[in-house]
Design an enzyme around this catalytic site. Structure first.
Site, mmCIF file in Angstrom:
data_model
loop_
_atom_site.group_PDB
_atom_site.id
_atom_site.type_symbol
_atom_site.label_atom_id
_atom_site.label_comp_id
_atom_site.label_asym_id
_atom_site.label_seq_id
_atom_site.Cartn_x
_atom_site.Cartn_y
_atom_site.Cartn_z
ATOM 1 C CB ALA A 1 9.488 23.792 39.283
ATOM 2 N N GLY B 1 13.050 22.548 43.008
ATOM 3 C CA GLY B 1 13.628 23.804 42.528
ATOM 4 C C GLY B 1 13.936 24.778 43.660
ATOM 5 C CD GLU C 1 16.895 21.790 40.991
ATOM 6 O OE1 GLU C 1 15.680 22.050 40.837
ATOM 7 O OE2 GLU C 1 17.586 21.186 40.147
ATOM 8 C CD GLU D 1 13.375 18.084 41.924
ATOM 9 O OE1 GLU D 1 13.731 17.326 42.847
ATOM 10 O OE2 GLU D 1 13.752 19.272 41.850
#
Ligand code: 3H9
Length: 706
Positions: A68, A107, A110, A130
């Site tokens: 992210a 992310g 992910e 994270e």
């Protein structure tokens, strides 16, 4: 849709029925708002497009997707969310493939887990880091990873934050195949075509059966919870990760996702997330000193080290470990042999721990040479002086360096507090002189203060930053003053601790309060570890110039006068019976403190742990602000990085300057003014703090300006 079309951040190209979506958002293809928007729009459009049989997601440049966009956190959220994008990928009725090279982190992984099939190249680095940013995988990672690779392996990845290579990823079941070449697009297309030819369906990770053995999964979750409660040292997100995986086991997939989202938002709101992301960005910002933009570094292919004591030997090891040859200079053969022995001891320690082979030690030491004649430094590119901390001794060394070193050699001093401007001015080439302040043990501690004297040339400073990179150190640019950034600030909060000790708090209470704040050690433990004699020598040196109006606590002197220098003498503030590393409280030290209070006419009072921390931190913040105000540190973030890497400041608090903003500068100023009522000489508010509070601004607002 045109076969070749491009959004700003996700490029599209149709190749034999396969829509290639290339995430192109330098530097690391972070999943910022435009990437999320374009990725989802492209996936949805592909679902409607008859020309598209399947979709392949790849990354442009050196990575798949770095995660992210962490710079968006704490700002107003923009739709679509990353979980929405991942759900759209997984929901695609046409097969979605991910071809991974470089980093697929957070992310990024992910997104890959939401795809239906994954291939990784040999250089791939996969992980869910994270936790290192105070977060949890919040785009389905806590729900999909356990279903794909089982609760135990998924928890290990998420709680450690570690990266795995392609082979391990394949063994874990994170990816389906390893690509043979370095061409990610070709590998991805071949992988997709082969599976399409075999009529592979759009396989959803949410349906994977990694949690099928419920008993084993529950046991893994409980084991992780017990271990995490013991080890997470007040960190917020690790236990939330365990909670999220428990939800994966107990709830239907969509409910689990909703639960993950709630937990993610709690982490996002926590000051720990802000502190850890600040630390991540600050350590990347700190290397961008102005000189590194202006000038190219000089080439460093060989290094000289003057002095083979603890510091010189540690520096030599750091340089040898970077693959460079070292020439060590000592005053006689005995001292040189001792220097060599110091170096060897480090490597013997590694061999004993099984972390180095004898052959590797021999190969490393083959790059070491020693001499008692300065002339041996004639050919080296950079010399680091690490002799006794005494100006006349340093002057003599620099006169020799001036005599023997080739033109263009960088001449560095490892002084901790001496005036480098004066040292530089004493030789014929002041432009070549720079400070390289290592921290002990120099081969281990990450911090390197690059001290920039007035006359130094920009390329010498750039060389120092370049060397730091080679040595895998974190360099912080500092101006010349007594103690530079770190030790100057340390002297002040250390004095605040002494004041509290004399006023009624025991050293043991102060150390405990500081540890509870999450420093690994309190100030009196640090003193016992470093050796009380070092501070004692400094105090004696400064006695003549000390402000007679300034408060001076003599307790440390009384302890040193007894020869109690800490661990190395078996006692200091603490007792270390039989060489114990952990000290125990010493009633005799408490008696000394009582006697000193009486001598100073002080009636001891009780301190709460909270007040101890308020005073300790206010002293640290105030002097940190002074250091920025006077241009010794370029920005507040340079002070933060200094304390994170050199002084054990808890990373999740981001550093003292970040912590000040978190508490609120107005509150810190109010504390300083309250303490100043008792001792206006010591507690003088930094003009920078006063100014920022008047303007309603933060220290962080100064981080952009250098
Ligand atoms: C996450 O994904 C949350 C999700 O689960 C849920 C969301 C709902 N964003 O390290 P470098 C910048 S949390 C923005 O020197 P390298 C970095 O600041 C995220 N910027 O390169 C630097 O900027 P500048 C989980 C980022 O090649 C530049 O990129 N992901 C991000 O040595 C180069 O960085 C992670 O924790 C980011 N995510 O290493 C991975 N990442 O040039 C974090 C980097 O202005 N990133 N930047 O100084 C890394 O570990 C490394 O950057 C990486 C590349 C290995 C990718």
């Amino acid at each position: 849709m045109t076969p070749e079309s491009s959004g700003d951040s996700v490029k599209q190209a149709l190749r034999d029925g396969i829509l290639v979506l290339t995430v192109d958002n330098p530097p690391v293809n972070a999943l910022g708002a435009s990437v999320r928007h374009e990725l989802r729009a492209a996936i949805e459009a592909a679902g409607r497009d008859r020309a598209v049989d399947a979709i392949l997601i790849v990354g442009a440049g050196r990575n798949f997707i770095g995660g992210a966009d962490i710079r968006e956190f704490g700002k107003l959220p923009q739709l679509p969310t990353l979980p929405d994008v991942c759900n759209a990928i997984e929901a695609s009725r046409k097969p979605v493939f991910a071809a991974i090279h470089g980093a697929a982190l957070g992310g990024g992984l992910e997104v890959a887990l939401a795809a239906h099939y994954r291939i990784a190249l040999g250089n791939a680095k996969l992980g869910l880091p994270e936790v290192t940013l105070g977060l949890l995988p919040g785009a389905g990672g806590t729900q999909r990873a356990p279903r794909l690779i089982g609760a135990k392996a998924a928890l290990d990845l998420m709680l450690s934050g570690r990266h795995v290579g392609a082979k391990e990823a394949l063994a874990l079941g994170l990816v389906d195949k390893i690509g043979e070449t370095v061409d990610v697009l070709a590998e991805g297309l071949a992988f997709a075509q082969a599976l399409l030819a075999a009529r592979a369906p759009a396989r959803k990770t949410r349906d994977a059966d990694g949690l099928a053995d419920r008993t084993a999964s529950r046991a893994a979750i409980e084991a992780a919870r017990a271990e995490t409660s013991k080890k997470s040292h007040g960190l917020f997100s690790p236990l939330k990760i365990v909670d999220a995986v428990q939800a994966a086991l107990e709830l239907p997939f969509d409910d689990g996702l909703r639960h993950e989202r709630q937990l993610f938002l709690q982490c996002l709101d926590s000051p720990q997330r802000a502190g850890l992301i600040h630390a991540f960005l600050a350590e990347r910002e700190v290397v961008k000193a102005p000189e590194t933009r202006k000038a190219k570094p000089r080439t460093i292919a060989s290094v000289g080290v003057v002095g083979g004591g603890t510091m010189g030997a540690g520096i030599a090891v750091a340089v040898l470990d970077a693959g460079l040859p070292v020439t060590m200079i000592e005053r006689d053969e005995v001292a040189l042999a001792r220097g060599r022995a110091h170096v060897e001891k480090v490597y013997d320690g590694l061999i004993a721990k099984g972390r180095m082979t004898r052959e590797a030690k021999e190969a490393t030491l083959a790059r070491w040479s020693g001499s008692t004649a300065y002339d041996a430094l004639g050919p080296v590119d950079l010399v680091i002086e690490a002799v006794f901390e005494e100006m006349t001794v340093k002057h003599a060394v620099f006169a020799e360096l001036d005599r023997v070193c080739k033109p263009g050699a960088v001449l560095a001093t490892n002084t901790s507090y001496l005036d480098i401007d004066a040292l530089a001015a004493s030789i014929s080439r002041p432009g070549d002189v720079v400070g390289l302040h290592f921290f002990s043990p120099a081969n281990i501690m990450k911090l390197l203060e690059v001290v920039v004297p007035a006359q130094v040339s920009a390329d010498v400073v750039a060389t120092a930053f370049d060397l730091a990179k080679k040595l895998r150190k974190v360099p912080v640019r500092a101006g010349v003053c007594d103690g530079f950034i770190g030790n100057r600030v340390l002297a002040i909060y250390r004095a605040a601790a002494d004041h509290m000790m004399e006023d009624g708090a025991s050293p043991y209470q102060i150390d405990r309060a500081v540890r509870e704040f999450a420093f690994p050690m309190g100030p009196f433990q640090v003193s016992d570890l470093a050796g009380g004699d070092i501070g004692w020598a400094t105090r004696k040196r400064r006695a003549a110039t000390r402000d007679p109006k300034a408060r001076y606590v003599q307790i440390a002197d009384r302890i040193c006068e007894r020869g109690w220098f800490g661990q190395k003498t078996g006692r200091g503030y603490y007792l270390y019976p039989d060489g114990a590393r952990a000290g125990t409280a010493d009633p005799e030290v408490e008696a000394i403190i009582d006697a000193e209070r009486e001598r100073a006419g002080i009636t001891p009072r009780a301190f709460t742990d909270d007040e101890i921390i308020r005073r300790y931190m206010a002293a640290m913040i105030n002097e940190g602000a002074n250091v920025v105000h006077q241009g010794i540190a370029l920005r507040p973030l340079d002070v933060d990085v200094t304390f994170l890497y050199g002084y054990g400041f808890p990373r999740h608090r981001g550093g003292p300057m970040k912590y000040a903003d978190t508490v609120g500068l107005a509150k810190v100023l109010a504390d300083i003014r309250e303490f100043a009522q008792e001792d206006p000489v010591f507690w003088q508010p930094s003009p920078l703090i006063v100014d920022l509070v008047e303007r309603g601004a933060t220290l962080a607002s100064l981080n952009q300006s250098a």
